[in-house]
Design a protein around this motif. Structure first.
Motif, mmCIF file in Angstrom:
data_model
loop_
_atom_site.group_PDB
_atom_site.id
_atom_site.type_symbol
_atom_site.label_atom_id
_atom_site.label_comp_id
_atom_site.label_asym_id
_atom_site.label_seq_id
_atom_site.Cartn_x
_atom_site.Cartn_y
_atom_site.Cartn_z
ATOM 1 N N ASN A 1 83.611 -64.409 -78.395
ATOM 2 C CA ASN A 1 82.439 -63.598 -78.694
ATOM 3 C C ASN A 1 82.390 -63.339 -80.192
ATOM 4 N N ASP A 2 81.415 -63.945 -80.848
ATOM 5 C CA ASP A 2 81.347 -63.882 -82.316
ATOM 6 C C ASP A 2 80.488 -62.704 -82.777
ATOM 7 N N GLY A 3 80.901 -61.492 -82.403
ATOM 8 C CA GLY A 3 80.220 -60.291 -82.872
ATOM 9 C C GLY A 3 78.843 -60.090 -82.284
ATOM 10 N N SER A 4 78.642 -60.439 -81.020
ATOM 11 C CA SER A 4 77.327 -60.276 -80.382
ATOM 12 C C SER A 4 76.901 -58.810 -80.375
ATOM 13 N N SER A 5 75.581 -58.608 -80.464
ATOM 14 C CA SER A 5 75.061 -57.235 -80.511
ATOM 15 C C SER A 5 73.881 -57.027 -79.563
ATOM 16 N N ASP A 6 73.681 -57.968 -78.628
ATOM 17 C CA ASP A 6 72.521 -57.887 -77.728
ATOM 18 C C ASP A 6 72.891 -57.567 -76.285
ATOM 19 N N GLY A 7 74.136 -57.164 -76.055
ATOM 20 C CA GLY A 7 74.599 -56.895 -74.700
ATOM 21 C C GLY A 7 75.546 -57.957 -74.179
ATOM 22 N N THR A 8 75.641 -59.088 -74.871
ATOM 23 C CA THR A 8 76.564 -60.149 -74.460
ATOM 24 C C THR A 8 78.001 -59.650 -74.445
ATOM 25 N N GLU A 9 78.353 -58.826 -75.432
ATOM 26 C CA GLU A 9 79.719 -58.305 -75.522
ATOM 27 C C GLU A 9 80.083 -57.505 -74.280
ATOM 28 N N ASP A 10 79.148 -56.705 -73.767
ATOM 29 C CA ASP A 10 79.420 -55.899 -72.572
ATOM 30 C C ASP A 10 79.673 -56.786 -71.355
ATOM 31 N N VAL A 11 78.882 -57.855 -71.241
ATOM 32 C CA VAL A 11 79.094 -58.791 -70.131
ATOM 33 C C VAL A 11 80.484 -59.409 -70.209
ATOM 34 N N LEU A 12 80.886 -59.807 -71.407
ATOM 35 C CA LEU A 12 82.186 -60.452 -71.580
ATOM 36 C C LEU A 12 83.338 -59.473 -71.391
ATOM 37 N N LYS A 13 83.135 -58.230 -71.788
ATOM 38 C CA LYS A 13 84.173 -57.226 -71.536
ATOM 39 C C LYS A 13 84.366 -57.016 -70.041
ATOM 40 N N GLY A 14 83.287 -57.220 -69.269
ATOM 41 C CA GLY A 14 83.368 -57.064 -67.821
ATOM 42 C C GLY A 14 84.203 -58.135 -67.145
ATOM 43 N N ILE A 15 84.429 -59.265 -67.817
ATOM 44 C CA ILE A 15 85.259 -60.332 -67.231
ATOM 45 C C ILE A 15 86.584 -60.475 -67.973
ATOM 46 N N SER A 16 86.933 -59.484 -68.762
ATOM 47 C CA SER A 16 88.138 -59.570 -69.594
ATOM 48 C C SER A 16 89.417 -59.725 -68.775
ATOM 49 N N LYS A 17 89.371 -59.273 -67.509
ATOM 50 C CA LYS A 17 90.550 -59.384 -66.644
ATOM 51 C C LYS A 17 90.446 -60.576 -65.702
ATOM 52 N N ASP A 18 89.427 -61.391 -65.890
ATOM 53 C CA ASP A 18 89.241 -62.580 -65.064
ATOM 54 C C ASP A 18 90.320 -63.608 -65.395
ATOM 55 N N LYS A 19 91.063 -64.032 -64.403
ATOM 56 C CA LYS A 19 92.177 -64.961 -64.644
ATOM 57 C C LYS A 19 91.696 -66.373 -65.000
ATOM 58 N N ASP A 20 90.419 -66.663 -64.692
ATOM 59 C CA ASP A 20 89.912 -68.010 -64.948
ATOM 60 C C ASP A 20 89.406 -68.197 -66.374
ATOM 61 N N ILE A 21 89.081 -67.096 -67.045
ATOM 62 C CA ILE A 21 88.493 -67.187 -68.381
ATOM 63 C C ILE A 21 89.168 -66.190 -69.320
ATOM 64 N N LYS A 22 89.538 -66.682 -70.495
ATOM 65 C CA LYS A 22 90.093 -65.822 -71.532
ATOM 66 C C LYS A 22 88.986 -65.509 -72.538
ATOM 67 N N VAL A 23 88.849 -64.240 -72.907
ATOM 68 C CA VAL A 23 87.815 -63.824 -73.851
ATOM 69 C C VAL A 23 88.461 -63.283 -75.121
ATOM 70 N N VAL A 24 87.997 -63.788 -76.259
ATOM 71 C CA VAL A 24 88.456 -63.301 -77.566
ATOM 72 C C VAL A 24 87.232 -62.748 -78.297
ATOM 73 N N HIS A 25 87.396 -61.577 -78.933
ATOM 74 C CA HIS A 25 86.259 -60.939 -79.601
ATOM 75 C C HIS A 25 86.441 -60.930 -81.119
ATOM 76 N N HIS A 26 85.372 -61.264 -81.845
ATOM 77 C CA HIS A 26 85.287 -60.999 -83.280
ATOM 78 C C HIS A 26 84.592 -59.666 -83.464
ATOM 79 N N ALA A 27 85.121 -58.830 -84.330
ATOM 80 C CA ALA A 27 84.508 -57.518 -84.555
ATOM 81 C C ALA A 27 83.118 -57.636 -85.169
ATOM 82 N N LYS A 28 82.882 -58.696 -85.931
ATOM 83 C CA LYS A 28 81.565 -58.939 -86.525
ATOM 84 C C LYS A 28 81.288 -60.433 -86.498
ATOM 85 N N ASN A 29 80.030 -60.789 -86.696
ATOM 86 C CA ASN A 29 79.630 -62.187 -86.666
ATOM 87 C C ASN A 29 80.229 -62.939 -87.852
#
Length: 291
Positions: free
Chosen positions: A43-71
């Motif tokens: 997640n490259d610093g999304s600000s449109d709600g994408t970050e919230d969706v990705l945080k919701g799958i942060s514990k998903d064993k099938d997908i690893k999510v890494v966040h950038h604090a800003k774009n």
């Protein structure tokens, strides 16, 4: 031991496509029976709600999510995913539903069986939805790149490809943080003789708004193509500039000397300019090939 592949998906403000993309990526992972697929979404610093969706799958064993604090840019997101990867092969794709990601397992088997350094999904299939406004600059950029590397490139900057991680890591220090990452890795591999294969793919209409800025990014692509080729083969850039000046100036000097028995200062300056540029090009070539 099963071979392993890491799929890196950079995401920036893709709220309209991210849910379907996650579902599709999980389906692809389930279909991989003969190799292990690791999925990393950056997640490259999304600000449109994408970050919230990705945080919701942060514990998903099938997908690893890494966040950038800003774009930080498309290329920066890819580099983050590559550095976090576990496996010796890297696949990349977009999260906007434009690429046929279901073909990634097929492409990976091709890469392993034929020991390819990179396989690129070339957007030259039967159904390719590239906006008309992007086609002229894309053609110009491709022609420039074809000349610079001395071979025809079906698709310079396709975002669907599989690469050997060890090869990418050799060039990662010159990879840009913006959209030119894919163009730069293509030229770097071709200029250094790595085995690259192109496979025609379809390219669908994107969901959401494109992040590409036509004028700015086109100029940036041109600049990075020239810079990358200068890094590996400087004379490809210097010769087309120096030789016309050198030969043109020399001919003018001869004509003026024969007809007027006098040499114009401009002719001398043109000739010297060509000679100086050629000298700089040869020095750059020596430095580029010192190893």
């Amino acid at each position: 031991m099963k071979p392993g592949l890491t799929l890196v998906v950079p995401v920036y403000n893709e709220i309209g496509a991210i849910d379907n993309s996650i579902v599709h990526l999980k389906e692809i992972k389930k279909s991989c029976k003969d190799f292990t697929l690791e999925i990393i979404i950056v997640n490259d610093g999304s600000s449109d709600g994408t970050e919230d969706v990705l945080k919701g799958i942060s514990k998903d064993k099938d997908i690893k999510v890494v966040h950038h604090a800003k774009n930080r840019g498309y290329g920066a997101a890819l580099k983050t995913g590559i550095r976090a990867s576990r496996y010796p092969y890297i696949a990349i794709t977009d999260a906007d539903a434009t690429y046929p990601d279901e073909r990634i397992p097929e492409f990976f088997r091709d890469v392993v069986q034929n020991d390819l350094d990179m396989l690129v999904g070339a957007r030259t299939g039967e159904s390719v939805k590239i906006p008309l406004i992007r086609r002229p600059p894309k053609w110009v950029i491709n022609q420039l790149a074809n000349y610079m590397v001395g071979t025809k490139i079906p698709d310079l900057n396709s975002g669907l490809r599989i690469m050997k991680k060890e090869v990418v890591e050799k060039f990662i220090h010159i990879m840009p943080d913006g959209f030119s990452f894919t163009s730069t890795i293509t030229i770097s591999m071709l200029a250094n003789g790595y085995q690259v294969k192109y496979v025609p793919i379809n390219y669908h209409q994107r969901k959401g708004k494109s992040k590409i800025r036509p004028i700015y990014d086109t100029m940036n692509f041109v600049k990075l193509i020239i810079r990358t080729v200068m890094f590996f083969d400087p004379l490809k850039v210097f010769l087309p500039i120096s030789l016309p000046l050198l030969f043109g100036g020399t001919i003018l000097i001869i004509v003026e000397a024969v007809l007027h028995r006098n040499v114009n200062t401009v002719s001398v300056l043109v000739t010297l300019s060509g000679l100086n540029i050629l000298t700089v090009g040869m020095l750059a070539e020596m430095i580029a090939n010192k190893n």
